[in-house]
Design a protein around this motif. Structure first.
Motif, PDB file in Angstrom:
ATOM      1  N   UNK A 179       0.830  -1.210   0.000  1.00  0.00           N
ATOM      2  CA  UNK A 179       0.000   0.000   0.000  1.00  0.00           C
ATOM      3  C   UNK A 179       0.863   1.257   0.000  1.00  0.00           C
ATOM      4  N   UNK A 180       1.991   1.212   0.728  1.00  0.00           N
ATOM      5  CA  UNK A 180       2.870   2.370   0.824  1.00  0.00           C
ATOM      6  C   UNK A 180       3.570   2.690  -0.496  1.00  0.00           C
ATOM      7  N   UNK A 181       3.806   1.676  -1.334  1.00  0.00           N
ATOM      8  CA  UNK A 181       4.559   1.896  -2.574  1.00  0.00           C
ATOM      9  C   UNK A 181       3.680   1.762  -3.814  1.00  0.00           C
ATOM     10  N   UNK A 182       2.362   1.687  -3.636  1.00  0.00           N
ATOM     11  CA  UNK A 182       1.487   1.406  -4.766  1.00  0.00           C
ATOM     12  C   UNK A 182       1.492   2.518  -5.827  1.00  0.00           C
ATOM     13  N   UNK A 183       1.845   3.738  -5.436  1.00  0.00           N
ATOM     14  CA  UNK A 183       1.904   4.824  -6.412  1.00  0.00           C
ATOM     15  C   UNK A 183       3.106   4.692  -7.342  1.00  0.00           C
ATOM     16  N   UNK A 184       4.102   3.899  -6.946  1.00  0.00           N
ATOM     17  CA  UNK A 184       5.295   3.735  -7.762  1.00  0.00           C
ATOM     18  C   UNK A 184       5.104   2.525  -8.669  1.00  0.00           C
ATOM     19  N   UNK A 187       6.897  -1.378  -9.098  1.00  0.00           N
ATOM     20  CA  UNK A 187       6.774  -2.550  -8.236  1.00  0.00           C
ATOM     21  C   UNK A 187       5.582  -3.427  -8.644  1.00  0.00           C
ATOM     22  N   UNK A 188       5.836  -4.739  -8.683  1.00  0.00           N
ATOM     23  CA  UNK A 188       4.833  -5.701  -9.143  1.00  0.00           C
ATOM     24  C   UNK A 188       4.691  -6.809  -8.105  1.00  0.00           C
ATOM     25  N   UNK A 189       3.472  -7.059  -7.673  1.00  0.00           N
ATOM     26  CA  UNK A 189       3.196  -8.163  -6.737  1.00  0.00           C
ATOM     27  C   UNK A 189       3.036  -9.437  -7.559  1.00  0.00           C
ATOM     28  N   UNK A 231       3.366  -5.302 -15.134  1.00  0.00           N
ATOM     29  CA  UNK A 231       4.732  -5.255 -15.669  1.00  0.00           C
ATOM     30  C   UNK A 231       4.747  -4.699 -17.085  1.00  0.00           C
ATOM     31  N   UNK A 232       3.807  -5.112 -17.903  1.00  0.00           N
ATOM     32  CA  UNK A 232       3.732  -4.607 -19.279  1.00  0.00           C
ATOM     33  C   UNK A 232       3.499  -3.095 -19.301  1.00  0.00           C
ATOM     34  N   UNK A 233       2.637  -2.610 -18.404  1.00  0.00           N
ATOM     35  CA  UNK A 233       2.371  -1.169 -18.327  1.00  0.00           C
ATOM     36  C   UNK A 233       3.613  -0.414 -17.875  1.00  0.00           C
ATOM     37  N   UNK A 234       4.335  -0.992 -16.943  1.00  0.00           N
ATOM     38  CA  UNK A 234       5.571  -0.362 -16.471  1.00  0.00           C
ATOM     39  C   UNK A 234       6.599  -0.272 -17.605  1.00  0.00           C
TER      40      UNK A 234
END
Length: 240
Positions: A179-184, A187-189, A231-234
């Protein structure tokens, strides 16, 4: 983004906070505005609270003045964007000589503030200063996201594996860190116990990810489609 206003004058604090809110709300990005009434309080808050990104500090306060406050908090946190302000032009030169990121006059000019906010975005993009902030028993940690290869959950702990081959452990749930890094968007879960930094993926398949440090992590079936889209969007938006 977290905004902090340090001013002993409550009316001016409220005026600047309201103007910031009106400008930031239009972007629909998550934000928080904090108001602080003294330099010492701000120094204490920097030490105790990780949530500071853009700081608006009044130059001509009694006690610690704006430049003194800026220099102290930067000694603890270098990834801060500091804006000094006052109602007198004579403080502007001091601000520039002491490497303030911007200087703002009041009565506040909306267009000037818009330019400062735009410049702050460029600052964070160019310096890649985004941080993950969390607390351990020995104090607050501020870890630059670009230095994290991946996060993994083990036995009620989250381990951050770093680019320098070190690791940092913290108690907590991986969901909170996500949740803390979701704006970046880097990062991919990929698994209930693993989040990876897209910058450091060497190879990705339908079932696993290999990182640049040689570690291989499985991709769960339930998260496969979501992870692939992320990942593709990143790759499309943030790599060249």
């Amino acid at each position: 983004m977290n905004y902090t206003i340090c001013d002993s004058n409550q009316l001016i604090r409220k005026e600047l906070a309201a103007l910031l809110k009106s400008l930031i709300s239009a972007s629909k990005e998550p934000y928080q505005i904090r108001e602080i009434s003294s330099g010492m309080q701000m120094v204490d808050d920097i030490l105790q609270n990780g949530r500071h990104d853009i700081c608006f500090i009044r130059s001509d306060m009694s006690g610690l003045n704006g430049i003194e406050i800026m220099n102290i908090i930067r000694s603890y946190r270098q990834n801060l964007y500091c804006v000094l302000y006052s109602g007198e032009e004579k403080y502007a030169l001091q601000a520039w000589e002491n490497m303030a990121d911007a200087y703002l006059m009041f009565p506040f000019d909306k267009n000037q503030l818009i330019r400062i906010l735009e410049h702050s975005k460029s600052f964070f993009q160019e310096n890649d200063c985004a941080c993950l902030r969390f607390k351990r028993k020995d104090g607050w940690y501020h870890i630059r996201l670009r230095n994290i290869i991946n996060l993994e959950s083990r036995a009620h702990k989250v381990i951050l594996n770093m680019v320098n081959h070190s690791s940092i452990e913290a108690y907590g749930k991986l969901d909170w860190f996500e949740e803390e890094i979701q704006e970046d968007h880097r990062f991919v879960r990929i698994h209930k116990s693993t989040i990876v930094n897209g910058n450091y993926i060497r190879r990705i398949s339908a079932t696993e990810v290999e990182l640049v440090n040689g570690k291989i992590y499985p991709i769960s079936r339930t998260l496969h489609n979501k992870a692939k889209i992320q990942y593709d969007e990143y790759i499309e938006k943030y790599t060249y």
